[in-house]
Design a protein around this motif. Structure first.
Motif, PDB file in Angstrom:
ATOM      1  N   SER A  90       0.811  -1.315   0.114  1.00  0.00           N
ATOM      2  CA  SER A  90       0.272  -0.147  -0.013  1.00  0.00           C
ATOM      3  C   SER A  90       0.771   1.375   0.004  1.00  0.00           C
ATOM      4  O   SER A  90       0.575   2.355  -0.769  1.00  0.00           O
ATOM      5  CB  SER A  90      -0.897  -0.001   1.331  1.00  0.00           C
ATOM      6  OG  SER A  90      -1.864  -1.154   1.004  1.00  0.00           O
ATOM      7  N   ARG A  93       2.410   1.408  -3.540  1.00  0.00           N
ATOM      8  CA  ARG A  93       1.144   2.074  -4.414  1.00  0.00           C
ATOM      9  C   ARG A  93       1.032   3.480  -4.039  1.00  0.00           C
ATOM     10  O   ARG A  93       0.779   4.609  -5.116  1.00  0.00           O
ATOM     11  CB  ARG A  93      -0.180   1.310  -4.056  1.00  0.00           C
ATOM     12  CG  ARG A  93      -1.166   1.608  -4.974  1.00  0.00           C
ATOM     13  CD  ARG A  93      -2.472   0.967  -4.614  1.00  0.00           C
ATOM     14  NE  ARG A  93      -3.575   0.659  -5.449  1.00  0.00           N
ATOM     15  CZ  ARG A  93      -4.316   1.676  -5.773  1.00  0.00           C
ATOM     16  NH1 ARG A  93      -4.544   2.548  -4.907  1.00  0.00           N
ATOM     17  NH2 ARG A  93      -5.219   1.335  -6.701  1.00  0.00           N
ATOM     18  N   SER A  94       0.924   4.248  -2.970  1.00  0.00           N
ATOM     19  CA  SER A  94       0.794   5.619  -2.750  1.00  0.00           C
ATOM     20  C   SER A  94       2.009   6.464  -3.243  1.00  0.00           C
ATOM     21  O   SER A  94       1.876   7.260  -3.904  1.00  0.00           O
ATOM     22  CB  SER A  94       0.762   5.779  -1.320  1.00  0.00           C
ATOM     23  OG  SER A  94      -0.285   5.465  -0.525  1.00  0.00           O
ATOM     24  N   LEU A 108      -2.639   0.568 -11.448  1.00  0.00           N
ATOM     25  CA  LEU A 108      -1.728   0.929 -10.449  1.00  0.00           C
ATOM     26  C   LEU A 108      -1.467  -0.215  -9.595  1.00  0.00           C
ATOM     27  O   LEU A 108      -0.384  -0.392  -9.135  1.00  0.00           O
ATOM     28  CB  LEU A 108      -2.585   2.166  -9.632  1.00  0.00           C
ATOM     29  CG  LEU A 108      -1.810   2.765  -8.495  1.00  0.00           C
ATOM     30  CD1 LEU A 108      -0.324   3.198  -8.845  1.00  0.00           C
ATOM     31  CD2 LEU A 108      -2.607   3.815  -7.763  1.00  0.00           C
ATOM     32  N   ASP A 109      -2.420  -1.112  -9.518  1.00  0.00           N
ATOM     33  CA  ASP A 109      -2.130  -2.321  -8.724  1.00  0.00           C
ATOM     34  C   ASP A 109      -1.128  -3.280  -9.378  1.00  0.00           C
ATOM     35  O   ASP A 109      -0.395  -3.775  -8.792  1.00  0.00           O
ATOM     36  CB  ASP A 109      -3.266  -3.018  -8.500  1.00  0.00           C
ATOM     37  CG  ASP A 109      -4.465  -2.508  -7.572  1.00  0.00           C
ATOM     38  OD1 ASP A 109      -3.867  -1.620  -6.645  1.00  0.00           O
ATOM     39  OD2 ASP A 109      -5.590  -2.898  -7.775  1.00  0.00           O
ATOM     40  N   THR A 112       2.575  -1.737  -9.068  1.00  0.00           N
ATOM     41  CA  THR A 112       2.686  -2.090  -7.682  1.00  0.00           C
ATOM     42  C   THR A 112       3.408  -3.315  -7.337  1.00  0.00           C
ATOM     43  O   THR A 112       4.342  -3.732  -6.800  1.00  0.00           O
ATOM     44  CB  THR A 112       1.725  -1.693  -6.794  1.00  0.00           C
ATOM     45  OG1 THR A 112       1.529  -0.261  -6.846  1.00  0.00           O
ATOM     46  CG2 THR A 112       2.120  -1.984  -5.360  1.00  0.00           C
ATOM     47  N   TRP A 322      -5.285  -7.625  -0.997  1.00  0.00           N
ATOM     48  CA  TRP A 322      -4.294  -7.602  -2.194  1.00  0.00           C
ATOM     49  C   TRP A 322      -4.654  -8.835  -3.131  1.00  0.00           C
ATOM     50  O   TRP A 322      -4.382  -8.951  -4.490  1.00  0.00           O
ATOM     51  CB  TRP A 322      -2.804  -7.589  -1.701  1.00  0.00           C
ATOM     52  CG  TRP A 322      -2.267  -6.194  -1.587  1.00  0.00           C
ATOM     53  CD1 TRP A 322      -2.139  -5.717  -0.301  1.00  0.00           C
ATOM     54  CD2 TRP A 322      -2.075  -5.163  -2.530  1.00  0.00           C
ATOM     55  NE1 TRP A 322      -1.904  -4.223  -0.589  1.00  0.00           N
ATOM     56  CE2 TRP A 322      -1.846  -3.920  -1.936  1.00  0.00           C
ATOM     57  CE3 TRP A 322      -1.985  -5.190  -4.049  1.00  0.00           C
ATOM     58  CZ2 TRP A 322      -1.506  -2.800  -2.574  1.00  0.00           C
ATOM     59  CZ3 TRP A 322      -1.743  -3.969  -4.540  1.00  0.00           C
ATOM     60  CH2 TRP A 322      -1.603  -2.648  -3.936  1.00  0.00           C
ATOM     61  N   ARG A 325      -7.250  -7.840  -5.215  1.00  0.00           N
ATOM     62  CA  ARG A 325      -6.812  -6.691  -6.268  1.00  0.00           C
ATOM     63  C   ARG A 325      -6.237  -7.074  -7.281  1.00  0.00           C
ATOM     64  O   ARG A 325      -6.465  -6.917  -8.504  1.00  0.00           O
ATOM     65  CB  ARG A 325      -6.086  -5.547  -5.288  1.00  0.00           C
ATOM     66  CG  ARG A 325      -6.767  -4.521  -4.735  1.00  0.00           C
ATOM     67  CD  ARG A 325      -5.662  -3.644  -3.961  1.00  0.00           C
ATOM     68  NE  ARG A 325      -6.348  -2.624  -3.283  1.00  0.00           N
ATOM     69  CZ  ARG A 325      -6.842  -1.591  -3.787  1.00  0.00           C
ATOM     70  NH1 ARG A 325      -6.858  -1.245  -5.056  1.00  0.00           N
ATOM     71  NH2 ARG A 325      -7.324  -0.550  -2.995  1.00  0.00           N
TER      72      ARG A 325
END
Length: 446
Positions: A90, A93-94, A108-109, A112, A322, A325
């Motif tokens: 996370s 990702r940020s 984006l996932d 990452t 996750w 995701r």
């Protein structure tokens, strides 16, 4: 480095991330990176709901929820317990979203998880490529590569390197290969022909134990050079089909008016990126043996499953939301890329459209070639009316269906009429193999 206790980076004040959880320390947060830096228009674009930016007027984090539409857990229908690695993902990702706006939450996932997967390369049977492509300049491809370079395992970045230089840089402990401006290598027929060896190396390096053989030295000995390494390639336009087929594809876009991200400054921002990279390594490297023995349940098959398996494995190691995701991103992005190449896409599209023609007629045992062609060419949104000077012809239809083993035959449609046509039974096996009817997936809220 202990992922739960990040160490200070020497050399002066250290920038840090927007307030995000410190793995294993509930309620604790890292300080924001570059909080006093204004958002600029010189970075990358994507949906604003993914950014997690800082409001420069109040210096407070902008909390915009990201919806997880369509997420499903393909394991047992429940959300697995989160590990400290889930917080690290996370945080990564940020970090990516702060500097780069991806075209979707799924993209984006995927980025990452791909970055995290580079730290477990010894565990993988396949080394997925990351194809970062866009239709024009200023779509954020290079900026995404900047952030990736500072967070992957042993980054080896190059622009327009020779094939010999690249395969001599890949060892039994592979780096992560990063190629910017890949369109200069494959963007024209002449360039692609010149770099055919590089394309072959990138194709071979997708799978373990596919060495390149070269005659070298004064004794002209045959030497095996390893090719296995994860690689990210950024450029304008699609890469060669064989590379795209082995890639997690990120289709970048220019930022729309009002979409803003933080500027990226290597001296200011890299120390925090490097700390995150080290935390990822500390979490994942001890899990190499575990990852190598995992066989995650995959929502796709064949080469797509080979390519996405490392990403899904990392998600399963992290737990929490996750796993869902990762599988949602895999399913959606693979479906989007299906049939993107013109030749392969047409050959699949013809099966789908002929199935519609049969269904519109009540699924008869056979249809005449003339009837099928008339229906196909009449569809204004299909490519068939412009397939040739006069649209798709009987000869063109036969060529498209040849690889599936489907051919026309003389069929008696009534007692007095015999015409060229196709039986429905001849399509049943190709339909089931290449374009099965979509099955509705259950949706689990997270």
């Amino acid at each position: 480095m202990d992922p739960t206790s990040p160490q200070p980076v020497p050399g002066g004040p250290k920038p840090s991330w927007p307030a995000t959880a410190i793995p294993g320390q509930p309620g604790q947060r890292h300080q924001a990176i570059g909080q006093n830096a204004e958002l600029t228009d010189d970075a990358d674009r994507g949906p604003a709901e993914m950014t997690g930016l800082t409001d420069v007027t109040t210096d407070q984090p902008v909390s915009v929820p990201v919806t997880l539409d369509g997420l499903t857990d393909d394991t047992d229908g429940s959300v697995s317990p989160a590990t400290p690695g889930a917080d690290l993902l996370s945080e990564l990702r940020s970090a990516i979203a702060r500097f780069v706006i991806l075209p979707s939450a799924h993209a984006l996932d995927a980025v990452t998880l791909w970055v995290a997967a580079t730290h477990l390369q010894p565990a993988w049977q396949h080394a997925p490529r990351l194809a970062v492509i866009g239709p024009a300049k200023r779509c954020g491809k290079s900026r995404l590569l900047d952030v990736i370079t500072e967070t992957v395992h042993d980054a080896l970045i190059t622009v327009n390197a020779s094939t010999a230089a690249i395969f001599r840089s890949i060892t039994d402990k592979p780096p992560t290969l990063l190629v910017d401006e890949a369109d200069t290598l494959f963007g024209s027929i002449k360039a692609a022909e010149k770099n055919e060896d590089l394309r072959g190396l990138l194709n071979a390096g997708h799978q373990r134990n596919r060495p390149t053989l070269r005659v070298t030295g004064p004794d002209h000995k045959v030497v095996k050079f390893p090719t296995f390494a994860m690689a990210a390639l950024a450029g304008i336009g699609d890469l060669p089909d064989t590379i795209m087929d082995r890639s997690v594809v990120i289709r970048m876009r220019r930022r729309a008016p009002g979409e803003r991200v933080s500027s990226y400054r290597s001296d200011r921002d890299n120390p925090a990126l490097h700390e995150l990279r080290d935390d990822l390594r500390a979490w994942l490297v001890p899990l190499t043996g575990t990852a190598a023995n995992m066989e995650p349940l995959m929502p796709v098959d064949d080469r797509a499953a080979d390519t996405w398996e490392p990403l899904v494995t990392v998600a399963d190691l992290a737990g929490g939301e996750w796993p869902a995701r990762a599988r949602a991103a895999c399913r959606a992005m693979t479906a989007h890329e299906s049939g993107q190449d013109e030749e392969g896409g047409l050959k699949t599209r013809i099966l789908v459209d002929i199935r519609r023609v049969f269904a519109a007629g009540g699924n008869p045992d056979a249809l005449s070639t003339e009837h099928i062609l008339t229906a196909l060419n009449a569809d204004g949104e299909a490519p068939w009316a412009e397939h040739g000077i006069n649209g798709l012809t009987a000869r063109g239809l036969q060529l498209l269906l040849k690889d599936y083993g489907i051919s026309s035959a003389n069929i008696r449609f009534d007692r007095d009429t015999q015409r060229k046509g196709f039986t429905r039974n001849s399509f049943l096996d190709p339909w089931s193999r290449y374009c099965p009817d979509p099955v509705e997936q259950p949706v689990t809220s997270t």
